[in-house]
Design an enzyme around this catalytic site. Structure first.
Site, PDB file in Angstrom:
ATOM      1  N   HIS A  54       0.906  -1.354  -0.118  1.00 24.86           N
ATOM      2  CA  HIS A  54       0.043  -0.086  -0.079  1.00 24.86           C
ATOM      3  C   HIS A  54       0.910   1.141   0.092  1.00 24.86           C
ATOM      4  O   HIS A  54       0.523   2.329   0.700  1.00 24.86           O
ATOM      5  CB  HIS A  54      -0.932  -0.170   1.254  1.00 24.86           C
ATOM      6  CG  HIS A  54      -1.915  -1.235   1.209  1.00 24.86           C
ATOM      7  ND1 HIS A  54      -3.042  -1.246   0.540  1.00 24.86           N
ATOM      8  CD2 HIS A  54      -1.890  -2.120   1.849  1.00 24.86           C
ATOM      9  CE1 HIS A  54      -3.656  -2.465   0.730  1.00 24.86           C
ATOM     10  NE2 HIS A  54      -2.983  -3.101   1.491  1.00 24.86           N
ATOM     11  N   ASN A 127      -9.962  -3.473   2.150  1.00 21.64           N
ATOM     12  CA  ASN A 127      -9.787  -3.419   0.499  1.00 21.64           C
ATOM     13  C   ASN A 127     -10.930  -3.110  -0.148  1.00 21.64           C
ATOM     14  O   ASN A 127     -12.096  -2.838   0.448  1.00 21.64           O
ATOM     15  CB  ASN A 127      -9.231  -4.577   0.051  1.00 21.64           C
ATOM     16  CG  ASN A 127      -7.950  -4.805   0.466  1.00 21.64           C
ATOM     17  OD1 ASN A 127      -7.012  -3.671   0.514  1.00 21.64           O
ATOM     18  ND2 ASN A 127      -7.173  -6.146   0.456  1.00 21.64           N
ATOM     19  N   TYR A 337       0.662  -4.758  11.491  1.00 20.50           N
ATOM     20  CA  TYR A 337       0.355  -3.444  10.896  1.00 20.50           C
ATOM     21  C   TYR A 337       1.100  -2.444  12.185  1.00 20.50           C
ATOM     22  O   TYR A 337       1.564  -1.320  11.606  1.00 20.50           O
ATOM     23  CB  TYR A 337      -0.942  -3.049  10.631  1.00 20.50           C
ATOM     24  CG  TYR A 337      -1.537  -3.642   9.218  1.00 20.50           C
ATOM     25  CD1 TYR A 337      -1.241  -4.703   8.844  1.00 20.50           C
ATOM     26  CD2 TYR A 337      -1.918  -2.500   8.498  1.00 20.50           C
ATOM     27  CE1 TYR A 337      -1.708  -5.173   7.660  1.00 20.50           C
ATOM     28  CE2 TYR A 337      -2.468  -3.131   7.206  1.00 20.50           C
ATOM     29  CZ  TYR A 337      -2.457  -4.398   6.907  1.00 20.50           C
ATOM     30  OH  TYR A 337      -2.643  -4.744   5.677  1.00 20.50           O
TER      31      TYR A 337
END
Length: 483
Positions: A54, A127, A337
């Site tokens: 990303h 997404n 993350y």
């Protein structure tokens, strides 16, 4: 209008910004030119490491407004009453490309939303597709390696891509979506968003349900053909970024209606698909969409780096009333993350303005690079304590759920990788099927090993006979036997 004086980072005025200090006109340059040293040192550090995935993205500020009472499902305060508004920041992105890659490549799009609630930040990191290629986080680094550049050639490697997919049949549903018309959205405004994973909602009585999030674009779904996307990639690789920025500048504010599917807690044990398998969807006939609210983006960032590049999202940023599910892919992301942001932006990334909660923060975290607030001052930094320091609130404990089985490395019990992909293929009209098949054929032609092509064709064939046969014919191969 008076001009501001140019200063160093410590506020001292700069007398000459055009010429470095040297020993005479020919030099050499003097190390005592601190302004020069600071400019060069800061310039060398102007780029934080780009996101592993990303990397290329665009973002905008906006708000979320509750339009339906869902308090029987969740006690989350930002969802507590119809009409309540919560500020948010949304980042859209491609997945595999680098920061300078084209916006219009065939790739899933990241759809990340940070809600600045009164109980802390809630991040929904999904997404533009309701499913994903894999369902266990242990496979994620390997999968992404196939999407990135080959370590020998530094080029994209279609053989690696299809080799991994052919050996990971759970990817078939997402591959079908990716290679369909929806694989290249026309703009960020003309695509849906999904939380993708299953999450747990808990109400004020401690009763839990399972949910999936759906963001339905009010602009309508629009996509780009392969040829048009390639044209944009060459002429304006930042097309999606520019289009979103310009739309908001013109006050053509994009909006999405937000829904959830709600599954009763006990249904997870009997549903025909494992509800925690992110490669599967829940039938809308079984669990209809329930309206929750509306997301509107109405303000562009003032500074791309400060707001878009330094924005950090984590699927583990929950608020009371919203919790994780046993989804194996989600479980891995809960760690990965936040850890990526500690590396990429810094251990104190949540103190940056774009990430800082609107609610008060009281942690026992101290120190670390770039701790630019008071660092907790002289307050107590441990708990429990006898000095009236911050303490836990038992009413906000996560709800319990039963576990069973042996501690082992195991797969999901259910391995039907084909029925939903086949159903999707059969939902497409003839023109859509033709484009899907052609996109796959074109993508597979560069694969170097015929064995990989044959393995992948078998997956398409198992999903739908026509699906596999048409791809095999396009590649000049047969599907009459198992590989």
């Amino acid at each position: 209008m008076n001009k501001d004086n140019l200063t160093t980072s410590w506020g001292a005025p700069v007398g000459d910004n055009q010429n470095s200090m040297t020993a005479g006109s020919r030099g050499p340059t003097l190390i005592q030119d601190l302004h020069l040293l600071e400019k060069l040192a800061h310039f060398n550090r102007e780029r934080v490491p780009e996101r592993v995935v990303h990397a290329k993205g665009a973002g905008a500020h906006g708000y979320f407004e509750v339009t339906n009472d869902v308090t029987k499902y969740t006690k989350a305060k930002f969802l507590s009453e119809v009409g309540k508004r919560t500020p948010l920041f949304t980042r859209f992105s491609t997945v595999a490309g680098e920061n300078g890659s084209a916006d219009t490549v065939r790739d899933p799009r990241g759809f990340a939303v940070k809600f600045y609630t009164e109980e802390g930040n809630y991040d929904l990191v999904g997404n533009n597709t309701p499913v994903f290629f894999i369902r266990d986080a242990i496979k994620f680094p390997d999968f992404i390696h196939t999407q990135k550049r080959d370590p020998k050639t530094n080029l994209k490697n279609p053989t690696a891509v299809w080799d991994f997919w052919s050996l990971s049949p759970e990817s078939l549903h997402q591959v079908t979506i990716l290679m369909s018309d929806r694989g290249i959205p026309a703009t960020y405004r003309h695509m849906n968003g999904y939380g993708s994973h299953t999450f747990k909602w808990v109400n004020a009585q401690g009763e839990a349900v399972w949910v999936k999030y759906h963001f339905k674009t009010e602009q309508g779904i629009k996509n780009l053909s392969t040829d048009v996307a390639a044209k944009f990639a060459g002429e304006n690789p930042d097309y999606h970024t520019e289009e979103l920025f310009n739309a908001i500048e013109k006050e053509d504010f994009p909006a999405w209606k937000v829904y959830v599917q709600v599954m009763p807690f006990e249904d997870a044990n009997t549903y025909r698909y494992d509800p925690f398998d992110v490669t599967k969807v829940w039938s809308h006939k079984d669990y209809p969409l329930i309206e929750v609210g509306r997301m509107v983006l109405d303000r562009n960032p003032e500074n791309y780096f400060a707001e878009v590049e330094q924005a950090t999202f984590s699927p583990g940023a929950f608020v009371p009333g919203i919790e994780a599910s046993p989804d194996k892919m989600l479980q891995g992301r809960l760690f990965a993350y936040a850890d990526a942001h500690r590396y990429r932006v810094g251990v104190n990334h949540n103190h940056l303005p774009i990430n800082r909660p609107l609610s008060a923060v009281h942690t026992n975290h101290r120190d670390g690079q770039m701790r630019f607030d008071s660092n907790g001052g002289g307050s107590i930094n441990y708990e429990p304590n006898s000095f009236n320091g911050p303490s836990e609130t038992p009413e906000n404990k996560q709800t319990a759920f039963e576990l069973s089985g042996f501690a082992d490395s195991v797969s999901y019990d259910e391995n039907d990788h084909y029925s939903q992909a086949g159903n999707l293929y059969r939902l497409l009209n003839e023109d859509e099927r033709t484009r899907l098949v052609q996109n796959i054929v074109d993508a597979m032609k560069p694969v170097l090993k015929e064995e990989i092509k044959l393995k992948q064709i078998q997956h398409f064939y198992k999903a739908d006979n026509e699906y596999g046969t048409r791809i095999a014919e396009g590649l000049g191969l047969a599907v009459h036997q198992e590989v």
